[in-house]
Motif scaffolding. Structure first.
Motif, PDB file in Angstrom:
ATOM      1  N   VAL A 168      -3.189  -7.222  -7.295  1.00 43.55           N
ATOM      2  CA  VAL A 168      -2.358  -6.962  -8.454  1.00 43.55           C
ATOM      3  C   VAL A 168      -1.893  -5.488  -8.298  1.00 43.55           C
ATOM      4  N   PHE A 169      -2.372  -4.788  -7.049  1.00 45.13           N
ATOM      5  CA  PHE A 169      -2.160  -3.394  -6.978  1.00 45.13           C
ATOM      6  C   PHE A 169      -0.525  -3.153  -7.147  1.00 45.13           C
ATOM      7  N   LEU A 170       0.466  -3.738  -6.817  1.00 50.10           N
ATOM      8  CA  LEU A 170       1.822  -3.356  -6.811  1.00 50.10           C
ATOM      9  C   LEU A 170       2.493  -3.868  -8.246  1.00 50.10           C
ATOM     10  N   ASP A 171       1.693  -4.469  -9.333  1.00 48.35           N
ATOM     11  CA  ASP A 171       2.074  -4.854 -10.476  1.00 48.35           C
ATOM     12  C   ASP A 171       1.730  -4.042 -11.465  1.00 48.35           C
ATOM     13  N   GLU A 172       2.932  -3.410 -11.922  1.00 50.85           N
ATOM     14  CA  GLU A 172       2.785  -2.156 -12.969  1.00 50.85           C
ATOM     15  C   GLU A 172       2.251  -2.674 -14.238  1.00 50.85           C
ATOM     16  N   GLU A 173       2.665  -3.908 -14.899  1.00 50.31           N
ATOM     17  CA  GLU A 173       2.092  -4.431 -15.916  1.00 50.31           C
ATOM     18  C   GLU A 173       0.642  -4.665 -15.940  1.00 50.31           C
ATOM     19  N   LYS A 174       0.048  -5.121 -14.729  1.00 53.69           N
ATOM     20  CA  LYS A 174      -1.446  -5.352 -14.834  1.00 53.69           C
ATOM     21  C   LYS A 174      -2.293  -4.009 -14.314  1.00 53.69           C
ATOM     22  N   GLN A 175      -1.576  -3.033 -13.759  1.00 54.49           N
ATOM     23  CA  GLN A 175      -2.179  -2.164 -13.285  1.00 54.49           C
ATOM     24  C   GLN A 175      -1.997  -0.650 -13.888  1.00 54.49           C
ATOM     25  N   GLY A 176      -0.818  -0.534 -14.496  1.00 54.52           N
ATOM     26  CA  GLY A 176      -0.266   0.656 -15.380  1.00 54.52           C
ATOM     27  C   GLY A 176       0.185   1.628 -14.224  1.00 54.52           C
ATOM     28  N   GLY A 177       0.326   1.565 -12.978  1.00 55.20           N
ATOM     29  CA  GLY A 177       0.980   2.412 -12.015  1.00 55.20           C
ATOM     30  C   GLY A 177       0.246   2.230 -10.683  1.00 55.20           C
ATOM     31  N   GLY A 178       0.652   3.064  -9.771  1.00 54.29           N
ATOM     32  CA  GLY A 178       0.312   2.889  -8.521  1.00 54.29           C
ATOM     33  C   GLY A 178      -0.804   3.694  -8.083  1.00 54.29           C
ATOM     34  N   PRO A 179      -0.365   4.641  -6.832  1.00 56.29           N
ATOM     35  CA  PRO A 179      -1.363   5.424  -6.471  1.00 56.29           C
ATOM     36  C   PRO A 179      -2.127   6.425  -7.217  1.00 56.29           C
ATOM     37  N   SER A 223       3.108  -4.841   6.281  1.00 60.80           N
ATOM     38  CA  SER A 223       4.150  -4.493   5.627  1.00 60.80           C
ATOM     39  C   SER A 223       4.201  -4.977   4.132  1.00 60.80           C
ATOM     40  N   TRP A 224       4.877  -4.337   2.845  1.00 62.26           N
ATOM     41  CA  TRP A 224       4.735  -4.793   1.733  1.00 62.26           C
ATOM     42  C   TRP A 224       6.069  -5.310   1.599  1.00 62.26           C
ATOM     43  N   ASP A 225       6.125  -5.958   0.541  1.00 56.88           N
ATOM     44  CA  ASP A 225       7.408  -6.683  -0.212  1.00 56.88           C
ATOM     45  C   ASP A 225       8.191  -5.824  -1.101  1.00 56.88           C
ATOM     46  N   PRO A 226       9.133  -5.138  -0.833  1.00 55.22           N
ATOM     47  CA  PRO A 226       9.827  -4.178  -1.526  1.00 55.22           C
ATOM     48  C   PRO A 226      10.216  -4.593  -2.869  1.00 55.22           C
ATOM     49  N   LYS A 227      10.346  -5.918  -3.098  1.00 53.92           N
ATOM     50  CA  LYS A 227      10.767  -6.498  -4.381  1.00 53.92           C
ATOM     51  C   LYS A 227       9.583  -6.524  -5.256  1.00 53.92           C
ATOM     52  N   LYS A 228       8.304  -6.807  -4.741  1.00 52.97           N
ATOM     53  CA  LYS A 228       7.034  -6.701  -5.412  1.00 52.97           C
ATOM     54  C   LYS A 228       6.525  -5.535  -5.685  1.00 52.97           C
ATOM     55  N   PHE A 229       7.133  -4.458  -5.231  1.00 53.82           N
ATOM     56  CA  PHE A 229       6.356  -3.179  -5.129  1.00 53.82           C
ATOM     57  C   PHE A 229       7.099  -2.519  -6.434  1.00 53.82           C
ATOM     58  N   THR A 230       6.522  -2.410  -7.752  1.00 57.03           N
ATOM     59  CA  THR A 230       7.060  -2.189  -9.051  1.00 57.03           C
ATOM     60  C   THR A 230       6.405  -0.903  -9.593  1.00 57.03           C
TER      61      THR A 230
END
Length: 361
Positions: A168-179, A223-230
């Motif tokens: 869930v690294f690219l999921d803002e709701e579950k992670q709260g953010g990215g790097p 490669s990542w999926d840009p649509k899932k990169f939130t």
């Protein structure tokens, strides 16, 4: 220290398999007796590989917490559930090791600290980079005052192209953010720990979602999926402490930079400086001349010994378990981790509003 602590793992994904369970399995003072994951198959596989013969598996952590025999819980779930599970575990009478970051928000982190204080159970957060040999050495240098007053620092967490595309690294709701919340949190924890300064006053932040929009991008894990990169692909913060000390925090999963450093810091003090850029380097002035020293932290060239030692993850687990058995404070105190979360949240808030965020008013 003859007693064996009964440990349960909640969340049997990558960090549990890669760090927590292998390190705990090396300790004679521990036995892993329960495993929980919303995907029951993962809990069953973990029990087979790391558990006792009669280890139990669960898909509901609340059922696991009813087992009074369990002494310790390791929370290895997505960030969004850290607070809920940690508070419930503490109130069930268990000591808790929660993976970093402590929580998505400062309020959640405070609830966790309050629960630990209320129950009298120990709580720590999984900042394993404190236990690296270079971190341990530099902390000794700082604690002894060799650098004097550290008034300027940089916290480094820069990857050129290493976006985690699983879980869930690219999921803002579950992670709260990215790097920022993923790896920037390690760099900031290290820096604050070295400075022994946990009183931030004002924070200014910027976040960017630029390279995450690219199709078929070069990346260490495909490669990542840009649509899932939130979430953001890079974030930067300027932190001024109450005593005037200043920290610059830089974090990225994808950035067009050849200067790549992760979970490292640069420190500038009144008596000397240090950085982790090319190994651990100390610098200063001696006898009216400038000097630079590189600390040798291995034993290369010694016959029949390659310089290998206890890994940071293994040391983290051992000292955590020893803290419980000897009733000592854990190396990573929850109050310290709360400040890290507070600063990260302020960087995100400042990035959204375009305004500085004042803390502890």
């Amino acid at each position: 220290m003859e007693k064996k602590l009964k440990v349960a793992i909640i969340g049997c994904g990558g960090i549990a398999i890669g760090k927590h369970m292998p390190s705990l399995s090396k300790l004679e003072t521990v036995e892993m007796v329960a495993f929980c994951d919303i995907e029951l198959k993962r809990a069953e596989e973990a029990a087979t590989n790391f558990g006792t013969k009669d280890a139990k598996v669960y898909s509901d952590y609340q059922e696991l917490l009813k087992d009074e025999a369990i002494d310790v819980i390791h929370v290895c779930t997505p960030n969004s559930s850290h607070c809920e599970i940690t508070v419930a575990s503490l109130e069930a009478g268990k000591h808790v090791m929660c993976e970093k970051p402590m929580a998505k928000t400062t309020e959640e982190a405070r609830l966790m600290v309050e629960a630990a204080n209320r129950t009298g159970k120990k709580l720590t957060i999984g900042y394993q980079n404190r236990f690296r040999s270079d971190s341990q050495y530099l902390h000794t240098v700082c604690s002894n005052g060799d650098l004097g007053e550290v008034y300027y620092a940089k916290a480094h967490a820069i990857r050129r192209r290493a976006v985690p595309t699983w879980g869930v690294f690219l999921d803002e709701e579950k992670q709260g953010g990215g790097p920022l919340i993923d790896i920037g949190t390690h760099a900031l924890d290290l820096t604050l720990w070295m400075m022994d300064n946990y009183k931030p006053q004002v924070v200014i932040g910027s976040t960017f979602h630029k390279l995450g929009k690219k199709e078929k991008a070069a990346n260490a894990w495909g490669s990542w999926d840009p649509k899932k990169f939130t979430v953001e692909d890079s974030a930067f913060g300027f932190i001024k402490m109450e005593n005037g000390a200043t920290i610059v925090l830089e974090s990225s999963w994808a950035l067009n930079s050849l200067e790549v450093d992760e979970a490292k810091c640069t420190l500038c003090g009144t008596e000397g400086g240090a950085d982790m850029k090319d190994g651990l380097r100390l610098n200063g002035e001696r006898y009216s001349q400038l000097f630079t020293e590189k600390v040798e932290l291995n034993a290369e060239g010694v016959a029949f010994y390659d310089g290998s030692e206890e890994s940071a993850a293994d040391k983290e687990a051992r000292l955590w378990i020893e803290a419980i058995l000897t009733d000592k404070e854990p190396v990573v105190k929850p109050e310290e981790a709360l400040v890290v979360t507070q600063v990260l949240e302020a960087i995100y808030e400042s990035a959204k509003t375009g305004e500085p965020v004042f803390l502890n008013r």
